[in-house]
Design a protein around this motif. Sequence first.
Motif, PDB file in Angstrom:
ATOM      1  N   SER A 139      80.314   2.109  25.701  1.00  0.00           N
ATOM      2  CA  SER A 139      81.286   2.676  25.281  1.00  0.00           C
ATOM      3  C   SER A 139      81.601   4.255  25.767  1.00  0.00           C
ATOM      4  O   SER A 139      82.610   4.986  25.362  1.00  0.00           O
ATOM      5  CB  SER A 139      81.402   2.903  23.655  1.00  0.00           C
ATOM      6  N   ALA A 140      80.739   4.918  26.532  1.00  0.00           N
ATOM      7  CA  ALA A 140      80.862   6.098  26.982  1.00  0.00           C
ATOM      8  C   ALA A 140      81.472   6.105  28.383  1.00  0.00           C
ATOM      9  O   ALA A 140      81.312   5.271  29.319  1.00  0.00           O
ATOM     10  CB  ALA A 140      79.350   6.545  27.169  1.00  0.00           C
ATOM     11  N   ALA A 141      82.633   6.856  28.684  1.00  0.00           N
ATOM     12  CA  ALA A 141      83.239   6.914  29.735  1.00  0.00           C
ATOM     13  C   ALA A 141      82.490   7.070  31.000  1.00  0.00           C
ATOM     14  O   ALA A 141      82.946   6.622  32.100  1.00  0.00           O
ATOM     15  CB  ALA A 141      84.400   8.203  29.648  1.00  0.00           C
ATOM     16  N   ARG A 142      81.430   7.945  31.254  1.00  0.00           N
ATOM     17  CA  ARG A 142      80.688   8.312  32.313  1.00  0.00           C
ATOM     18  C   ARG A 142      79.312   7.711  32.155  1.00  0.00           C
ATOM     19  O   ARG A 142      78.269   8.521  32.599  1.00  0.00           O
ATOM     20  CB  ARG A 142      80.817   9.799  32.702  1.00  0.00           C
ATOM     21  N   ALA A 143      79.041   6.429  31.720  1.00  0.00           N
ATOM     22  CA  ALA A 143      77.701   5.845  31.191  1.00  0.00           C
ATOM     23  C   ALA A 143      76.973   5.639  32.543  1.00  0.00           C
ATOM     24  O   ALA A 143      75.788   5.838  32.703  1.00  0.00           O
ATOM     25  CB  ALA A 143      77.996   4.589  30.588  1.00  0.00           C
ATOM     26  N   ASP A 144      77.721   5.117  33.770  1.00  0.00           N
ATOM     27  CA  ASP A 144      77.072   4.681  34.736  1.00  0.00           C
ATOM     28  C   ASP A 144      76.305   6.174  35.527  1.00  0.00           C
ATOM     29  O   ASP A 144      75.082   6.164  35.952  1.00  0.00           O
ATOM     30  CB  ASP A 144      77.466   4.118  35.808  1.00  0.00           C
ATOM     31  N   GLU A 145      76.936   7.218  35.439  1.00  0.00           N
ATOM     32  CA  GLU A 145      76.627   8.597  35.743  1.00  0.00           C
ATOM     33  C   GLU A 145      75.228   8.849  35.124  1.00  0.00           C
ATOM     34  O   GLU A 145      74.404   9.335  35.312  1.00  0.00           O
ATOM     35  CB  GLU A 145      77.647   9.600  35.966  1.00  0.00           C
ATOM     36  N   PHE A 197      67.519  16.721  31.947  1.00  0.00           N
ATOM     37  CA  PHE A 197      68.725  15.979  31.810  1.00  0.00           C
ATOM     38  C   PHE A 197      69.981  16.855  31.112  1.00  0.00           C
ATOM     39  O   PHE A 197      71.089  16.866  31.548  1.00  0.00           O
ATOM     40  CB  PHE A 197      68.493  14.991  30.713  1.00  0.00           C
ATOM     41  N   ASP A 198      69.406  17.858  30.161  1.00  0.00           N
ATOM     42  CA  ASP A 198      70.323  18.497  29.570  1.00  0.00           C
ATOM     43  C   ASP A 198      70.964  19.556  30.468  1.00  0.00           C
ATOM     44  O   ASP A 198      72.241  19.975  30.571  1.00  0.00           O
ATOM     45  CB  ASP A 198      69.886  19.375  28.214  1.00  0.00           C
ATOM     46  N   PRO A 222      79.558  16.113  26.993  1.00  0.00           N
ATOM     47  CA  PRO A 222      78.244  15.602  27.119  1.00  0.00           C
ATOM     48  C   PRO A 222      78.145  14.128  26.485  1.00  0.00           C
ATOM     49  O   PRO A 222      77.630  13.286  27.361  1.00  0.00           O
ATOM     50  CB  PRO A 222      77.029  16.443  26.524  1.00  0.00           C
ATOM     51  N   ALA A 223      78.862  13.767  25.498  1.00  0.00           N
ATOM     52  CA  ALA A 223      78.678  12.410  24.726  1.00  0.00           C
ATOM     53  C   ALA A 223      79.166  11.197  25.989  1.00  0.00           C
ATOM     54  O   ALA A 223      78.917  10.160  25.873  1.00  0.00           O
ATOM     55  CB  ALA A 223      79.609  12.315  23.790  1.00  0.00           C
ATOM     56  N   GLU A 224      80.100  11.727  26.955  1.00  0.00           N
ATOM     57  CA  GLU A 224      80.475  10.734  27.838  1.00  0.00           C
ATOM     58  C   GLU A 224      79.324  10.260  28.939  1.00  0.00           C
ATOM     59  O   GLU A 224      79.617   9.190  29.453  1.00  0.00           O
ATOM     60  CB  GLU A 224      81.481  11.344  28.874  1.00  0.00           C
ATOM     61  N   PHE A 225      78.129  10.867  28.757  1.00  0.00           N
ATOM     62  CA  PHE A 225      77.028  10.251  29.830  1.00  0.00           C
ATOM     63  C   PHE A 225      76.234   9.710  28.856  1.00  0.00           C
ATOM     64  O   PHE A 225      74.803   9.693  29.390  1.00  0.00           O
ATOM     65  CB  PHE A 225      76.474  11.804  30.318  1.00  0.00           C
ATOM     66  N   GLY A 233      73.409   2.120  15.174  1.00  0.00           N
ATOM     67  CA  GLY A 233      73.745   2.154  16.822  1.00  0.00           C
ATOM     68  C   GLY A 233      72.689   2.491  17.424  1.00  0.00           C
ATOM     69  O   GLY A 233      71.711   2.901  17.099  1.00  0.00           O
ATOM     70  N   THR A 234      72.474   2.477  18.911  1.00  0.00           N
ATOM     71  CA  THR A 234      71.358   2.888  19.450  1.00  0.00           C
ATOM     72  C   THR A 234      71.392   4.477  19.737  1.00  0.00           C
ATOM     73  O   THR A 234      72.280   5.201  19.751  1.00  0.00           O
ATOM     74  CB  THR A 234      71.632   2.536  20.987  1.00  0.00           C
ATOM     75  N   VAL A 235      70.267   4.929  19.617  1.00  0.00           N
ATOM     76  CA  VAL A 235      69.853   6.508  19.992  1.00  0.00           C
ATOM     77  C   VAL A 235      69.986   6.647  21.454  1.00  0.00           C
ATOM     78  O   VAL A 235      69.312   5.954  22.357  1.00  0.00           O
ATOM     79  CB  VAL A 235      68.538   6.914  19.364  1.00  0.00           C
ATOM     80  N   PHE A 236      70.719   7.672  22.056  1.00  0.00           N
ATOM     81  CA  PHE A 236      70.988   7.888  23.290  1.00  0.00           C
ATOM     82  C   PHE A 236      70.309   9.463  23.532  1.00  0.00           C
ATOM     83  O   PHE A 236      70.090  10.214  22.547  1.00  0.00           O
ATOM     84  CB  PHE A 236      72.253   7.947  23.701  1.00  0.00           C
ATOM     85  N   LEU A 237      69.997   9.725  24.887  1.00  0.00           N
ATOM     86  CA  LEU A 237      69.669  11.119  25.441  1.00  0.00           C
ATOM     87  C   LEU A 237      70.705  12.347  24.611  1.00  0.00           C
ATOM     88  O   LEU A 237      70.251  13.389  24.827  1.00  0.00           O
ATOM     89  CB  LEU A 237      69.449  11.187  26.825  1.00  0.00           C
TER      90      LEU A 237
END
Length: 259
Positions: free
Chosen positions: A52-58, A101-102, A111-114, A162-166
């Motif tokens: 669901s994140a716009a720039r998840a692949d990055e 990463f931050d 940042p949530a887009e990543f 939902g899953t926890v993300f970085l």
Amino acid sequence: MTVEDRTSWRIVEASVTGPHHVRNGLPNQDAHGHREFGPGLLAIAVADGAGSAARADEGSQLAVAAALDTAETMLTGDRPYAGAEWQSFAERYARGTLRRFDDSLRASSSPAEFATTLLSVIVAPPWFVCFSIGDGFLLAERDPGGIHLLVPPPLDREFMGGTVFLTSPERVREQRLELLHDPRLRGLALCTDGLIEGLLNYAQDRGGRACPVAPPETIAYFDYVRDPAHGADGLNRALSSNDFAATSGDDKTVAMVVR
């Protein structure tokens, strides 16, 4: 690198775009990579960008880079040898990976887009450091001992918000940090959650809950990549097969290390 050498590892990584992403014209949002620092010493990682994140692949690529860059920075000098030193090393590695990463997202206003998960392992036999945030899972092969689910995916992850993300505020509370001393470990498989249904089975625990387990036949994947005649192409074909595609519409990534 030869498989017969006790200090050497054979590394094979594979990743395929999930059927759901193919149908919707989306890129593969998983990432993977490894880096070697000396005889038998390496870091390896996989990451799964949030669909669901716009720039998840990055985001997944940045997560893998953060894990490997942090490992390289920490392992360029003398590496720890005592158990207490390794525990401190593992904790600093986890903090350093998140900090790096931050730092890579400081220029972004969103940042949530990543959003991405991360599963990384530092291999320094007989010591192994595993750092995980999210729903990736880690299989280990011991000789003797067979296959073990060393880091399982979270139970009931679809019912826990939902899953926890970085990029999640609760990431430190939910992170997994494992320090393992095991001279008999001879193989690892780092997997993103697209492989849960394809590789794992479920068994009931004492409380009646369904818990993921690694079936014994999973050892066939370790035997396959241990053969120098087999590489990423064959593993990619297996992940792209109709049988695997039917288990999940998600991207599927595995990074395997064997000796």
